[in-house]
Design a protein around this motif. Sequence first.
Motif, PDB file in Angstrom:
ATOM      1  N   VAL A 116       0.837  -1.201   0.000  1.00 21.87           N
ATOM      2  CA  VAL A 116       0.000   0.000   0.000  1.00 21.87           C
ATOM      3  C   VAL A 116       0.872   1.252   0.000  1.00 21.87           C
ATOM      4  O   VAL A 116       1.951   1.268   0.585  1.00 21.87           O
ATOM      5  CB  VAL A 116      -0.969   0.052   1.200  1.00 21.87           C
ATOM      6  N   PHE A 117       0.382   2.283  -0.669  1.00 17.55           N
ATOM      7  CA  PHE A 117       1.001   3.613  -0.686  1.00 17.55           C
ATOM      8  C   PHE A 117       0.030   4.588  -0.050  1.00 17.55           C
ATOM      9  O   PHE A 117      -1.086   4.741  -0.536  1.00 17.55           O
ATOM     10  CB  PHE A 117       1.228   4.095  -2.131  1.00 17.55           C
ATOM     11  N   GLY A 118       0.444   5.253   1.030  1.00 17.51           N
ATOM     12  CA  GLY A 118      -0.366   6.341   1.576  1.00 17.51           C
ATOM     13  C   GLY A 118      -1.313   5.925   2.677  1.00 17.51           C
ATOM     14  O   GLY A 118      -1.716   4.766   2.772  1.00 17.51           O
ATOM     15  N   THR A 119      -1.665   6.914   3.522  1.00 17.17           N
ATOM     16  CA  THR A 119      -2.611   6.646   4.599  1.00 17.17           C
ATOM     17  C   THR A 119      -3.567   7.814   4.833  1.00 17.17           C
ATOM     18  O   THR A 119      -4.719   7.609   5.154  1.00 17.17           O
ATOM     19  CB  THR A 119      -1.887   6.440   5.956  1.00 17.17           C
ATOM     20  N   LYS A 120      -3.111   9.047   4.648  1.00 17.36           N
ATOM     21  CA  LYS A 120      -3.847  10.192   5.162  1.00 17.36           C
ATOM     22  C   LYS A 120      -5.104  10.549   4.372  1.00 17.36           C
ATOM     23  O   LYS A 120      -6.198  10.561   4.904  1.00 17.36           O
ATOM     24  CB  LYS A 120      -2.930  11.403   5.214  1.00 17.36           C
ATOM     25  N   HIS A 121      -4.939  10.884   3.107  1.00 16.92           N
ATOM     26  CA  HIS A 121      -6.085  11.281   2.284  1.00 16.92           C
ATOM     27  C   HIS A 121      -6.534  10.149   1.376  1.00 16.92           C
ATOM     28  O   HIS A 121      -7.701  10.044   1.029  1.00 16.92           O
ATOM     29  CB  HIS A 121      -5.731  12.473   1.397  1.00 16.92           C
ATOM     30  N   ALA A 122      -5.556   9.361   0.939  1.00 13.79           N
ATOM     31  CA  ALA A 122      -5.865   8.342  -0.047  1.00 13.79           C
ATOM     32  C   ALA A 122      -4.877   7.203   0.087  1.00 13.79           C
ATOM     33  O   ALA A 122      -3.793   7.362   0.650  1.00 13.79           O
ATOM     34  CB  ALA A 122      -5.766   8.943  -1.445  1.00 13.79           C
ATOM     35  N   GLN A 123      -5.282   6.053  -0.427  1.00 16.43           N
ATOM     36  CA  GLN A 123      -4.375   4.917  -0.432  1.00 16.43           C
ATOM     37  C   GLN A 123      -4.532   4.167  -1.744  1.00 16.43           C
ATOM     38  O   GLN A 123      -5.623   3.854  -2.171  1.00 16.43           O
ATOM     39  CB  GLN A 123      -4.712   3.973   0.725  1.00 16.43           C
ATOM     40  N   THR A 124      -3.397   3.956  -2.390  1.00 18.72           N
ATOM     41  CA  THR A 124      -3.411   3.181  -3.617  1.00 18.72           C
ATOM     42  C   THR A 124      -2.553   1.946  -3.379  1.00 18.72           C
ATOM     43  O   THR A 124      -1.675   1.954  -2.524  1.00 18.72           O
ATOM     44  CB  THR A 124      -2.919   4.058  -4.805  1.00 18.72           C
ATOM     45  N   SER A 125      -2.842   0.852  -4.079  1.00 18.91           N
ATOM     46  CA  SER A 125      -2.132  -0.395  -3.820  1.00 18.91           C
ATOM     47  C   SER A 125      -1.602  -0.998  -5.104  1.00 18.91           C
ATOM     48  O   SER A 125      -2.069  -0.673  -6.191  1.00 18.91           O
ATOM     49  CB  SER A 125      -3.072  -1.398  -3.150  1.00 18.91           C
ATOM     50  N   PRO A 368      -5.379  28.701   1.721  1.00 23.04           N
ATOM     51  CA  PRO A 368      -6.648  28.001   1.540  1.00 23.04           C
ATOM     52  C   PRO A 368      -6.474  26.634   0.876  1.00 23.04           C
ATOM     53  O   PRO A 368      -5.449  26.367   0.252  1.00 23.04           O
ATOM     54  CB  PRO A 368      -7.436  28.945   0.630  1.00 23.04           C
ATOM     55  N   LYS A 369      -7.499  25.820   1.029  1.00 22.38           N
ATOM     56  CA  LYS A 369      -7.501  24.516   0.357  1.00 22.38           C
ATOM     57  C   LYS A 369      -7.770  24.710  -1.119  1.00 22.38           C
ATOM     58  O   LYS A 369      -8.586  25.531  -1.506  1.00 22.38           O
ATOM     59  CB  LYS A 369      -8.568  23.614   0.982  1.00 22.38           C
ATOM     60  N   LYS A 370      -7.058  23.954  -1.946  1.00 24.74           N
ATOM     61  CA  LYS A 370      -7.207  24.065  -3.397  1.00 24.74           C
ATOM     62  C   LYS A 370      -7.274  22.671  -3.994  1.00 24.74           C
ATOM     63  O   LYS A 370      -6.687  21.732  -3.473  1.00 24.74           O
ATOM     64  CB  LYS A 370      -5.981  24.780  -3.982  1.00 24.74           C
ATOM     65  N   LEU A 390      -6.054  19.814  -1.303  1.00 26.53           N
ATOM     66  CA  LEU A 390      -4.999  20.019  -0.306  1.00 26.53           C
ATOM     67  C   LEU A 390      -4.823  21.512  -0.061  1.00 26.53           C
ATOM     68  O   LEU A 390      -5.196  22.339  -0.886  1.00 26.53           O
ATOM     69  CB  LEU A 390      -3.667  19.459  -0.812  1.00 26.53           C
ATOM     70  N   ARG A 391      -4.183  21.823   1.056  1.00 23.17           N
ATOM     71  CA  ARG A 391      -3.892  23.217   1.373  1.00 23.17           C
ATOM     72  C   ARG A 391      -2.704  23.706   0.554  1.00 23.17           C
ATOM     73  O   ARG A 391      -1.712  23.002   0.427  1.00 23.17           O
ATOM     74  CB  ARG A 391      -3.546  23.317   2.859  1.00 23.17           C
ATOM     75  N   THR A 392      -2.800  24.917   0.019  1.00 25.03           N
ATOM     76  CA  THR A 392      -1.647  25.435  -0.719  1.00 25.03           C
ATOM     77  C   THR A 392      -0.587  25.929   0.265  1.00 25.03           C
ATOM     78  O   THR A 392      -0.916  26.415   1.349  1.00 25.03           O
ATOM     79  CB  THR A 392      -2.029  26.581  -1.669  1.00 25.03           C
TER      80      THR A 392
END
Length: 403
Positions: A116-125, A368-370, A390-392
């Motif tokens: 797995v790659f990633g945990t916070k916003h998304a995860q791809t495998s 701000p989030k963009k 995500l936040r800029t």
Amino acid sequence: MKKAVFLLTNILLTIFFVSCKNKSEEYIDPRGTDFAGSESCVQCHKTQSDMVFQSSHFKATAPALSENVSGDFDSKNHTFIYDQNTKLVMEKHGDSLYQVLYKNGKETAKYKFEIVFGTKHAQTSVYWRENNTYELPLSFYHSINNWATSPGFPADKPYFDRMVVKDCYACHSSNVSSKMVEQSSSEKNFMSMDVEDIINKKTIVYGIDCERCHGPAKKHVEFHLKNPTVKIANSITSYKTLDRQQKLDACALCHSGNDGMKLRSRFEFKPGDNLTEFFRENRNITDSAKFDVHGNQFRLMAQSKCFMKSDKMDCITCHNPHENASKNMASYSKICMSCHQGLKHNETTLKTMPEKLLADNCVECHMPKKASNAISFQLSNSKQLSNYILRTHRIGIYPNAKK
Ligand code: HEC
Ligand code: HEC
Ligand code: HEC
Ligand code: HEC
Ligand code: HEC
Ligand code: HEC
Ligand code: HEC
């Protein structure tokens, strides 16, 4: 004397256990013998270790054991419909997880979650095919709490042929050894590549570990085990001795996009190194508006007046490198105010928000989030693309950030 013997036995036992553990898992450390491994740091740096082991960095890649995989495998949110005859279903069989392809109700293929790659916003495998990893067509997104197409993947048919190359591991893991192999000429034409990376499965050092950021520390560990009374760090680069650019480079290595021309592998980078020896900047990208909120925090921050007009802002100004980004927005305001004492907003701004609230929410208006232009995804049965937000890091004045 007795104490010394006891200590020595302990050390030998530790070394013995550490090497046994590695052997039994047939794990080969591709970094050679200068590295001690993160487990060896805990005994002397418990505070840092407790934080780091919980961090997104440490989990940026992991073996796809059920406890590491996000997402639903058994209730109603585990099916993705491509068309009336084709669907992909997330399934659990024993200890293993799969994306299973059904055509007209019949199972035709299944692909195992391996890394797995990633945990916070998304995860791809990814799954293994021969000597390489390939991205699974569906990823999990926390913003929708559901599965959707992996970034850039089609929503009208499942696609299994996107190789996840060594480049991904160079930002998401601590090392992996690979070999360049020439391809046969027929494949060459088809792939339009001369060489292919063959990844050695046994050599992946998962996640971003202590020595990825601090450099090889075997000598440091050995010295301090032998000299427990010495309280001054030996044989390790101290970030305190680095200049601002060197500190920035240690983070920008993975947080400044991926469009430069590669001169050396990211895996060779050690703190104190100069990033210009690793990449030649892509001068074609002059339109700075193109710097994406995903993966390019450094370039965005570097465009801010805060960065350009002060000589001290770096990533550590706002982030503890051992922890995830704080979710407490007021804590960032304190950092802003350390440089912006005596700040006065104009009347119009003060009308939008009481000054007290404003003081805790600098980030909401100025970072701000963009939506990312690089990443978007599609839900099952939907024609609409969803954005990855995500936040800029370009700190600035955004008149429409807050109503
Ligand atoms: C046997 C004890 C011991 C072990 C094991 C150990 N260290 Fe240290 N380390 C020390 C001591 C002592 C210091 C100096 C005092 C301090 O900063 O805590 C130090 C300091 C450091 C520093 C700060 C350097 C500075 O001056 O800014 C870093 C970074 C570091 N160690 C990394 C590591 C890493 C990474 C590991 C594991 C691979 C590790 N250490 C394992 C004893 C140890
Ligand atoms: C080897 C590549 C690499 C280096 C070096 C690196 N990062 Fe990261 N960083 C990543 C990746 C990959 C992620 C995303 C991890 C994930 O969520 O899976 C990340 C995530 C983060 C996050 C968000 C974590 C969260 O969940 O809130 C912060 C903050 C961060 N990095 C700051 C830093 C800072 C500061 C430095 C320098 C001291 C640094 N990074 C160095 C690759 C790196
Ligand atoms: C994402 C990169 C990154 C990772 C991963 C990382 N460190 Fe650090 N570490 C840093 C940076 C940057 C500093 C300097 C912080 C500062 O100057 O405020 C630092 C500082 C330290 C220090 C000095 C004392 C302190 O806390 O400031 C120690 C000790 C240390 N790290 C140990 C470790 C250990 C042990 C691990 C693994 C369990 C680890 N680090 C993982 C980037 C990292
Ligand atoms: C240049 C370094 C770099 C490369 C190359 C890279 N990533 Fe990332 N990736 C990051 C950083 C940094 C983050 C986290 C911060 C962000 O989104 O800006 C991240 C975030 C992610 C996330 C979301 C993590 C989370 O916790 O939300 C996934 C999934 C991911 N990357 C997968 C991949 C895959 C798959 C590849 C290869 C196709 C890849 N990345 C290549 C640096 C990189
Ligand atoms: C290391 C010091 C430092 C920190 C920390 C800092 N700034 Fe700044 N900031 C500056 C300096 C210096 C300027 C330029 C002032 C000038 O032009 O006279 C600036 C300018 C700005 C501007 C005007 C930007 C423009 O484009 O006109 C805004 C808005 C701003 N900062 C907001 C923030 C916010 C919000 C934070 C916290 C998230 C923050 N700053 C943190 C030093 C800092
Ligand atoms: C002026 C303060 C400030 C500085 C300097 C700063 N950040 Fe951040 N960073 C933030 C804030 C605020 C967030 C958003 C936290 C949130 O919304 O949960 C954040 C979030 C992140 C994230 C997570 C993205 C996400 O939305 O999950 C990453 C990765 C990151 N920063 C990396 C870096 C890197 C790398 C640097 C240096 C190039 C850096 N930051 C410098 C304030 C800062
Ligand atoms: C409600 C949104 C909002 C919040 C919250 C907010 N600002 Fe602002 N800020 C603005 C706007 C709009 C401007 C431009 C007009 C003005 O000066 O009032 C601005 C201007 C600025 C400037 C430039 C002033 C100048 O004279 O050039 C700085 C610096 C700044 N803000 C820092 C901060 C800091 C630090 C915080 C948190 C304590 C903060 N802002 C909170 C909206 C906001």
